[in-house]
Design an enzyme around this catalytic site. Structure first.
Site, PDB file in Angstrom:
ATOM      1  CE  LYS A 150       7.939 -10.981 -10.537  1.00 31.84           C
ATOM      2  NZ  LYS A 150       7.421 -10.477  -9.085  1.00 31.84           N
ATOM      3  CE  LYS A 191      11.792 -12.813  -9.383  1.00 33.34           C
ATOM      4  NZ  LYS A 191      10.750 -12.174  -7.857  1.00 33.34           N
TER       5      LYS A 191
HETATM    6 ZN   LIG Z   1       3.279 -10.458  -7.101  1.00 33.64          ZN
END
Ligand SMILES: [Zn+2]
Length: 340
Positions: A212, A265
């Site tokens: 992420k 992501k």
């Molecule tokens: Zn968070």
């Protein structure tokens, strides 16, 4: 055998021919629909920067979940807006927390819909960070007259793990089918796996937001989930957008710690990361088409600068082609209707 013997256009002549040789297919089975659940009743409040996406009270979320399932989309992922925030993220792990209540209600009405639960603390912390915050020794020791330091606080890793694990167990108890930690603390997957197992939930899988990135594309989400950090940013725990090799290390560690599925992501600006992860790891791979990706398409379409439906489907198809078998997208319902 080159031109004129070889003519690639032969297989592009008609719709039917193009379909026969299509390498990648987009189906609603691969979609996960993100939903934002808020307190109250009968609430369906559109998010300003994400037209078509709403904050939903539990009763409305149940309705939306039913529509989602009816469109052939097998799963939703829930984010919560709690009644109140504090310094211990109590709303994340309370038995009657907003996501816990929404999960029970959704599973009661749409039992076959897979409910994923995002595990993080930012939506529930008054400071909006994904972990426990402590003023750093550096700033505590600094003289009052000293110039402001770049690091005046610290997101404490190990103390955050306990709260994340507690949140995961609480969500699983409420009926969440898949636990999805998005906080990016080191060691969270192992801590969550251990806590779930200790609570007897050995069959609850973990989908880790393994790679992420600290991304500007999350802007509209912070409005949707009311989770913007009150100070600083998330660069000390989320990944540097410049790093592909580090992303592979993050994924590898999460797999070692017990992740059952992994996620990259954002999605579209990180197709190389998705492709590299698909090449290297054999776990089910998800990608999150984030709020900013959605907002850019919507904004351009509203200006009539692009064909919305076409760009929507193309963006999802390309994420699929890069190697993501599972796509979290705010377009899940719209795309499912178009693919029907
Ligand atoms: Zn968070």
């Amino acid at each position: 055998m080159a031109f004129p013997i070889t003519r690639l256009r032969r297989l592009r002549r008609t719709d039917a021919l193009r379909s026969v040789v299509r390498e990648t297919r987009l189906t609603p089975e691969s979609f996960v629909y993100p939903m934002f659940v808020c307190p109250g009743e009968g609430i369906r409040k559109e998010i300003r920067s994400m037209p078509g996406v709403f904050n939903l009270s539990v009763d409305q979320a149940v309705k939306e979940a039913g529509e989602t399932y009816a469109l052939g989309i097998p799963s939703v992922i829930l984010f919560g807006l709690p009644e109140k925030k504090d310094e211990a993220a109590a709303g994340a792990w309370a038995e009657d927390g907003i996501v816990q209540r929404a999960t029970r209600a959704i599973k009661g009405e749409v039992p076959n819909l897979i409910v994923m639960g995002d595990v993080c603390l930012c939506e529930y912390m008054s400071h909006g960070h994904c972990g426990v915050v402590r003023a750093s020794a550096q700033s505590l020791g600094a003289a009052a007259a000293a110039p402001p330091l770049t690091t005046e606080y610290e997101i404490v890793n190990d103390a955050s793990l306990e709260l994340l694990a507690r949140t995961a167990v609480s969500l699983a108890r409420a009926g969440v089918d898949i636990i999805a930690p998005s906080d990016m603390m080191d060691g969270r997957v192992a801590a969550i796996r251990k806590a779930l197992d200790a609570a007897g939930m050995i069959n609850t899988p973990i989908l880790s937001y393994a790679a992420k990135f600290a991304s500007g594309y999350y802007g509209p989400f912070r409005e949707a989930a009311d989770s913007a950090p009150q100070f600083g940013d998330r660069r000390s725990y989320q990944m540097d957008p410049a790093n592909l090799r580090e992303a592979m290390r993050e994924i590898e560690l999460d797999i070692e710690e017990g992740a059952d599925m992994i996620m990259v992501k954002p999605a579209l600006p990180y197709l190389d990361v998705i492709a590299a992860a698909r090449e290297r790891f054999d776990l089910p791979l998800a990608a999150y088409q984030v709020s900013g990706e959605y907002a850019m398409i919507e904004a351009a379409a509203r200006n009539q600068w692009i064909d919305r439906d076409r760009v929507m489907i193309e963006s999802l198809l390309c994420i699929r082609r890069a190697g993501a078998g599972i796509i979290l997208t705010y377009y899940a319902k719209e795309a499912a209707k178009l693919l029907d």
